[in-house]
Design a protein around this motif. Sequence first.
Motif, short mmCIF file in Angstrom:
data_model
loop_
_atom_site.label_atom_id
_atom_site.label_comp_id
_atom_site.label_asym_id
_atom_site.label_seq_id
_atom_site.Cartn_x
_atom_site.Cartn_y
_atom_site.Cartn_z
N GLY A 1 -18.50 20.04 -56.99
CA GLY A 1 -19.77 19.20 -56.92
C GLY A 1 -21.10 19.89 -57.33
O GLY A 1 -22.22 19.43 -56.83
N LYS A 2 -20.91 20.75 -58.16
CA LYS A 2 -21.99 21.70 -58.59
C LYS A 2 -22.27 21.37 -59.89
O LYS A 2 -21.53 20.74 -60.89
CB LYS A 2 -22.16 23.15 -58.38
N VAL B 1 -16.84 26.84 -65.40
CA VAL B 1 -15.98 28.08 -64.44
C VAL B 1 -14.70 28.36 -64.79
O VAL B 1 -13.99 27.47 -65.51
CB VAL B 1 -15.85 27.26 -63.28
N VAL B 2 -14.43 29.77 -64.87
CA VAL B 2 -13.25 30.21 -65.45
C VAL B 2 -12.41 30.83 -64.11
O VAL B 2 -13.09 31.39 -63.43
CB VAL B 2 -13.37 31.33 -66.50
N PRO C 1 -9.85 27.24 -68.11
CA PRO C 1 -11.34 26.76 -67.46
C PRO C 1 -10.75 25.89 -66.26
O PRO C 1 -9.89 25.18 -66.20
CB PRO C 1 -11.94 26.01 -68.55
N LEU C 2 -11.80 25.66 -65.22
CA LEU C 2 -11.52 24.82 -64.12
C LEU C 2 -11.73 23.37 -64.50
O LEU C 2 -13.01 23.14 -64.95
CB LEU C 2 -12.52 25.48 -62.97
N THR C 3 -10.86 22.75 -64.05
CA THR C 3 -10.94 21.12 -64.29
C THR C 3 -10.54 20.53 -63.02
O THR C 3 -9.95 21.00 -62.23
CB THR C 3 -10.30 20.73 -65.59
N LYS D 1 -12.63 25.85 -51.85
CA LYS D 1 -13.67 26.72 -52.64
C LYS D 1 -14.05 25.97 -54.16
O LYS D 1 -14.98 25.75 -54.57
CB LYS D 1 -13.45 27.96 -52.94
N LEU D 2 -12.88 25.70 -54.59
CA LEU D 2 -12.88 25.03 -55.92
C LEU D 2 -13.56 23.73 -56.01
O LEU D 2 -14.21 23.16 -57.04
CB LEU D 2 -11.18 24.96 -56.63
#
Length: 482
Positions: free
Chosen positions: A383-384, A393-394, A362-364, A377-378
Motif C-alpha cells: 500500500g506504500k 521491494v526485494v 522482487p515483491l509483487t 507486513k508485505l
Amino acid sequence: MPIRKIIWMVLLNTLFLTASAHQENGTKEAIVKIYTNAKIPNYQEPWNSSMRSSTGSGAIIEGGYILTNAHVVADQAFLEVQRYGQRKRYIAKVYAVSHQADLALLKVEEKAFFEGVKPLTFGSLPNVEQKIVVYGYPMGGSTLSATIGVVSRIEHHTYAHSGESFLAVQVDAAVNPGNSGGPALSDGKIVGVVMQMISKSQNIGYLVPVNMVKHFIEDMKDGKYDGFADLGLGTQKLENPAMRRYYGLDDNVSGKLIVKVVHNSSLAGLLQEGDILTAVDGHNVENDGTVEFRKHEFTHYQHFVDAYQMGEKIKLDIIRDKKNMQVEADLDYTADDMYLVKTTRYDEMPSYFVYGGYVFSPLTRNLIVSTNLNRLKLSNLAGKWQEKDKSEVVVLLKVLASDMSRGDNDFAMWPIDKVNGEPFKNFKEFYQKMEAVKSQYIVLEDNDGVKVIIDREEAQAKQSAILKKYNIEFDKSIDLRK
C-alpha cells in the motif's frame, strides 16, 4: 386471477419478448466461446510453471475483433474460439489487453469465422433498474446461456483481476464461471462486459461498464496500450468537524485533504501536502471523496480522471492557505509507475535470482497472494508509494536446504533493505550489488537489523550442485540473463 399474479405474468412476458427481440436481431450469432490453454507461473518456485485449460465468453464487435475479459486470456499459450451454432474451432490471438480494466481484444485470421455475423455495437452507461440480458457459456452446460436481470447499482469497485478500483456495474442477473467476457446487452447494445461475481452471495455480478470498454478501444487505436492514469495522490476525508475547523472550511466547502504527493507524479511541484482538492474536471469533490457523476449518483472522484486518455490534461481545483487555486495536470503515469509493489502481473514469468541456494525475487502482488507467510507486513508494503531512492521491494523468497544454509531455512518472504550496508533502489540494482561483491561475506539486512550472512566463495563453489539438486535449469530469470 389475483392482481399480483397478473402483474407478475405481464412482467415475465415483457422480459421474454425483450429477450426474443435480441435473438431475432442476430445477437446470438455474435457470441463466442473461448478456449484458453494458459502457462501459469509458480511464484513460489519462479523457475517453474504449469498448464491450465479454461473457457470463457466473448462477443464479436466492429472491426473484426472479439471483446472479452483479460482474465479469460491471461498467461495464454494457445487460444481457440467457437461461434454460436458452429462446432468448428478457430485459432485466435490476443490483439490488445488491459489487465488494469480486465479487457482484451482477440483477432481471428480466417475470414470464414466472421461470415454472416452482424457485429454487436455499444450503448451507453445503463441506469439503475435498467433491464439487461447477459450472454455467455457458463458452467452447467456447453451451449449458450442467456440470463435476464436489472442493474442494481453503479459505483467504484475493486477489479479482482488487477486489484485496482474502477467504475463497475452491479447486476442481479445470474453470473457464473464461464460467463466471464460475455456481453451484457440492453436494447440490443453492449452496456458492459461480465467481469466477476461474489461467490457467497445470491446473484451479485459485476460488469466492466461500456465507458471503460470505449476508453480501452480508443486507447488501442494507435496500436499501443497506455492504460488508465493515476494522479499519485494520497488523500484523507474531510468529514471530521474539528479537522474542517482547523483548515478553516465552512459548510459550503467540501473536498479531500492531500496528505501525499508521490515524487514521480505529474503533480509533484504543482500540489503540496495540506492542499485541499475541491473539484476534478469541474466536478465538486465531496468530503468523503466522491463526485456526482449523474443526478443523485456518486462514485470515487477518480471516475473523471479515468475518462481521459494518458497524455491528456485535467484541471483540478484546490484550496491552499485558504485561497482558491486551479492547476492543470498532465496524465502521464499509471498506478504501476508509482506504487512500491507492482500491481498483479500477467503474461510474463516472474523475476528471480538464486545465489548459493538463497532465492531472491522482487515483491509483487502475485507473490503476496501465493502464500500466507509474512502476509501482514508485505501487504502493508503493497500500500506504500515509491520514494526517490526506493522503487521496488526485494525479498529473500526462500532458502533451499543445503549444508551451507543450515539455520537460515526459516527465512522466507523476508524483505531485504541493504547489501553490505548499502541500500538499493530496485531488484536490478540489488542483483548488480550482489554480483559486484568482492569481499568474503555478503551481509543482507532488513530495517530491523536482522541479518543473513552468505560466504561468497562457498556459495559460488556449491551453486551448480544446489541448482542440479533442485532441478533448476537457470540461476536467474530471463530478464537478468539478457
